[in-house]
Scaffold this motif. Sequence first.
Motif, PDB file in Angstrom:
ATOM      1  N   VAL A  89       0.825  -1.207   0.000  1.00  0.00           N
ATOM      2  CA  VAL A  89       0.000   0.000   0.000  1.00  0.00           C
ATOM      3  C   VAL A  89       0.863   1.262   0.000  1.00  0.00           C
ATOM      4  O   VAL A  89       0.676   2.165  -0.835  1.00  0.00           O
ATOM      5  N   PHE A  90       1.825   1.341   0.927  1.00  0.00           N
ATOM      6  CA  PHE A  90       2.657   2.544   1.031  1.00  0.00           C
ATOM      7  C   PHE A  90       3.522   2.750  -0.208  1.00  0.00           C
ATOM      8  O   PHE A  90       3.704   3.879  -0.665  1.00  0.00           O
ATOM      9  N   SER A  91       4.077   1.671  -0.745  1.00  0.00           N
ATOM     10  CA  SER A  91       4.917   1.822  -1.943  1.00  0.00           C
ATOM     11  C   SER A  91       4.092   2.300  -3.128  1.00  0.00           C
ATOM     12  O   SER A  91       4.560   3.109  -3.936  1.00  0.00           O
ATOM     13  N   MET A  92       2.834   1.838  -3.232  1.00  0.00           N
ATOM     14  CA  MET A  92       1.960   2.314  -4.307  1.00  0.00           C
ATOM     15  C   MET A  92       1.637   3.798  -4.128  1.00  0.00           C
ATOM     16  O   MET A  92       1.703   4.581  -5.084  1.00  0.00           O
ATOM     17  N   VAL A  93       1.313   4.190  -2.897  1.00  0.00           N
ATOM     18  CA  VAL A  93       0.982   5.591  -2.624  1.00  0.00           C
ATOM     19  C   VAL A  93       2.191   6.483  -2.886  1.00  0.00           C
ATOM     20  O   VAL A  93       2.087   7.523  -3.553  1.00  0.00           O
ATOM     21  N   PHE A  94       3.358   6.089  -2.396  1.00  0.00           N
ATOM     22  CA  PHE A  94       4.572   6.880  -2.617  1.00  0.00           C
ATOM     23  C   PHE A  94       4.910   6.951  -4.098  1.00  0.00           C
ATOM     24  O   PHE A  94       5.375   7.989  -4.594  1.00  0.00           O
ATOM     25  N   GLY A  95       4.699   5.840  -4.823  1.00  0.00           N
ATOM     26  CA  GLY A  95       4.955   5.838  -6.255  1.00  0.00           C
ATOM     27  C   GLY A  95       4.087   6.844  -6.991  1.00  0.00           C
ATOM     28  O   GLY A  95       4.563   7.564  -7.877  1.00  0.00           O
ATOM     29  N   MET A  96       2.805   6.920  -6.619  1.00  0.00           N
ATOM     30  CA  MET A  96       1.899   7.880  -7.251  1.00  0.00           C
ATOM     31  C   MET A  96       2.260   9.310  -6.884  1.00  0.00           C
ATOM     32  O   MET A  96       2.194  10.218  -7.711  1.00  0.00           O
ATOM     33  N   ILE A 179      10.120   2.207  -6.087  1.00  0.00           N
ATOM     34  CA  ILE A 179      10.777   2.378  -7.387  1.00  0.00           C
ATOM     35  C   ILE A 179      10.115   1.486  -8.435  1.00  0.00           C
ATOM     36  O   ILE A 179       9.959   1.877  -9.605  1.00  0.00           O
ATOM     37  N   ILE A 180       9.708   0.273  -8.033  1.00  0.00           N
ATOM     38  CA  ILE A 180       9.025  -0.619  -8.976  1.00  0.00           C
ATOM     39  C   ILE A 180       7.701  -0.018  -9.404  1.00  0.00           C
ATOM     40  O   ILE A 180       7.335  -0.052 -10.594  1.00  0.00           O
ATOM     41  N   PHE A 181       6.955   0.572  -8.462  1.00  0.00           N
ATOM     42  CA  PHE A 181       5.684   1.209  -8.817  1.00  0.00           C
ATOM     43  C   PHE A 181       5.907   2.445  -9.680  1.00  0.00           C
ATOM     44  O   PHE A 181       5.116   2.709 -10.594  1.00  0.00           O
ATOM     45  N   VAL A 182       6.955   3.205  -9.394  1.00  0.00           N
ATOM     46  CA  VAL A 182       7.262   4.364 -10.232  1.00  0.00           C
ATOM     47  C   VAL A 182       7.512   3.915 -11.667  1.00  0.00           C
ATOM     48  O   VAL A 182       7.038   4.540 -12.629  1.00  0.00           O
ATOM     49  N   GLN A 205     -10.838   9.867  -9.892  1.00  0.00           N
ATOM     50  CA  GLN A 205     -11.421   8.946 -10.867  1.00  0.00           C
ATOM     51  C   GLN A 205     -10.342   8.390 -11.798  1.00  0.00           C
ATOM     52  O   GLN A 205     -10.389   7.210 -12.171  1.00  0.00           O
ATOM     53  N   THR A 206      -9.377   9.216 -12.159  1.00  0.00           N
ATOM     54  CA  THR A 206      -8.272   8.749 -13.006  1.00  0.00           C
ATOM     55  C   THR A 206      -7.458   7.687 -12.298  1.00  0.00           C
ATOM     56  O   THR A 206      -7.094   6.660 -12.897  1.00  0.00           O
ATOM     57  N   ILE A 207      -7.208   7.911 -11.015  1.00  0.00           N
ATOM     58  CA  ILE A 207      -6.448   6.919 -10.247  1.00  0.00           C
ATOM     59  C   ILE A 207      -7.231   5.619 -10.108  1.00  0.00           C
ATOM     60  O   ILE A 207      -6.702   4.519 -10.327  1.00  0.00           O
ATOM     61  N   ARG A 208      -8.537   5.753  -9.764  1.00  0.00           N
ATOM     62  CA  ARG A 208      -9.348   4.564  -9.476  1.00  0.00           C
ATOM     63  C   ARG A 208      -9.744   3.802 -10.732  1.00  0.00           C
ATOM     64  O   ARG A 208      -9.754   2.569 -10.735  1.00  0.00           O
ATOM     65  N   LYS A 209     -10.045   4.511 -11.815  1.00  0.00           N
ATOM     66  CA  LYS A 209     -10.577   3.866 -13.012  1.00  0.00           C
ATOM     67  C   LYS A 209      -9.519   3.579 -14.081  1.00  0.00           C
ATOM     68  O   LYS A 209      -9.735   2.730 -14.948  1.00  0.00           O
ATOM     69  N   VAL A 210      -8.394   4.298 -14.026  1.00  0.00           N
ATOM     70  CA  VAL A 210      -7.391   4.140 -15.091  1.00  0.00           C
ATOM     71  C   VAL A 210      -6.079   3.580 -14.545  1.00  0.00           C
ATOM     72  O   VAL A 210      -5.614   2.517 -14.973  1.00  0.00           O
ATOM     73  N   ILE A 211      -5.479   4.305 -13.578  1.00  0.00           N
ATOM     74  CA  ILE A 211      -4.135   3.940 -13.135  1.00  0.00           C
ATOM     75  C   ILE A 211      -4.129   2.608 -12.381  1.00  0.00           C
ATOM     76  O   ILE A 211      -3.320   1.717 -12.683  1.00  0.00           O
ATOM     77  N   LEU A 212      -5.031   2.434 -11.405  1.00  0.00           N
ATOM     78  CA  LEU A 212      -5.026   1.201 -10.615  1.00  0.00           C
ATOM     79  C   LEU A 212      -5.274  -0.055 -11.459  1.00  0.00           C
ATOM     80  O   LEU A 212      -4.569  -1.056 -11.287  1.00  0.00           O
TER      81      LEU A 212
END
Length: 299
Positions: A89-96, A179-182, A205-212
Amino acid sequence: MKYLGIEKKKARWGWVFVMPAIVLFLLFSLYPMLNAFYNTFFNIKLLSLRKPEFVGFRNYIYVLNSPGFWNSVKATVIFTLGAFIPLTVFSMVFGMIITTRKAGQKAMQLMIYAPAILSSVVAALIWMLIFDPRGLANSAVNFLMRTPGVDHHWLTDTVMIRVSTITIYVWKYVGYFTIIFVTGIAKIPQSVLEAATIDGATAMQTIRKVILPLLKPTTVMVSIVAMLNCLKSFSTQYLFTQRGAPLEPIDVITLNIYNTAMRDLNISRACVMSVLLFIVMMILTLIRMNSSERNVVSY
């Protein structure tokens, strides 16, 4: 003289360059694994001059009926679930956060990734100072909870020592997975994000519907790799127990394997636990491979 085509020459030189790595793998990885599996069927004592006795599956039966082994399974599961979920979770948030920042992107990456280059022993020693009764952890918690002078027993209480080992592991490796998420976010075509913006999508919406959804393969890979790494965690738990922390709450399987082999001098039972851990990790690896094949993303 027989003529060799350019492709055959490339293949031959490819084998020349790959062969040292193959030889090292066979000597230091495959052979120890096969030897460990072979040793599980004998009664081998470290430093004993007796000829090993063949015992069949007796070592497996003993280990699977041992309360100490199942306590290690419990400690490993608690540590793994407690560490890999925040890691993902944290690595994904930090990556974004990093990919959406215009200024200070490199500095933030460096700051988050810096703990990953430390050795596990150094990281554990740093945090042992923080978890000291007069350290920063007690001061910070007491400031937030307005309980001055209270010792929260980070290195002695059953729950707190588990929290401590999980905290150290997440702090150390979150930068690596960030770094992997970036990298995964950077692979998303800019045209897809621009199309979402043109269609009127908000940032959430972009994060939830597209990026994730497009990050699903990366998320699956990070979660499985993080879980495998958590299953292999050893140095923090070992160092804590050497400094007087209670063994039972953090007696993960790797630590139990070490103590069984080096303290109890029973190589065979340590090999049994190693084989069982290897089987679990192989199953998780196969799940990861199957998940990756099913989650191929096309833009």
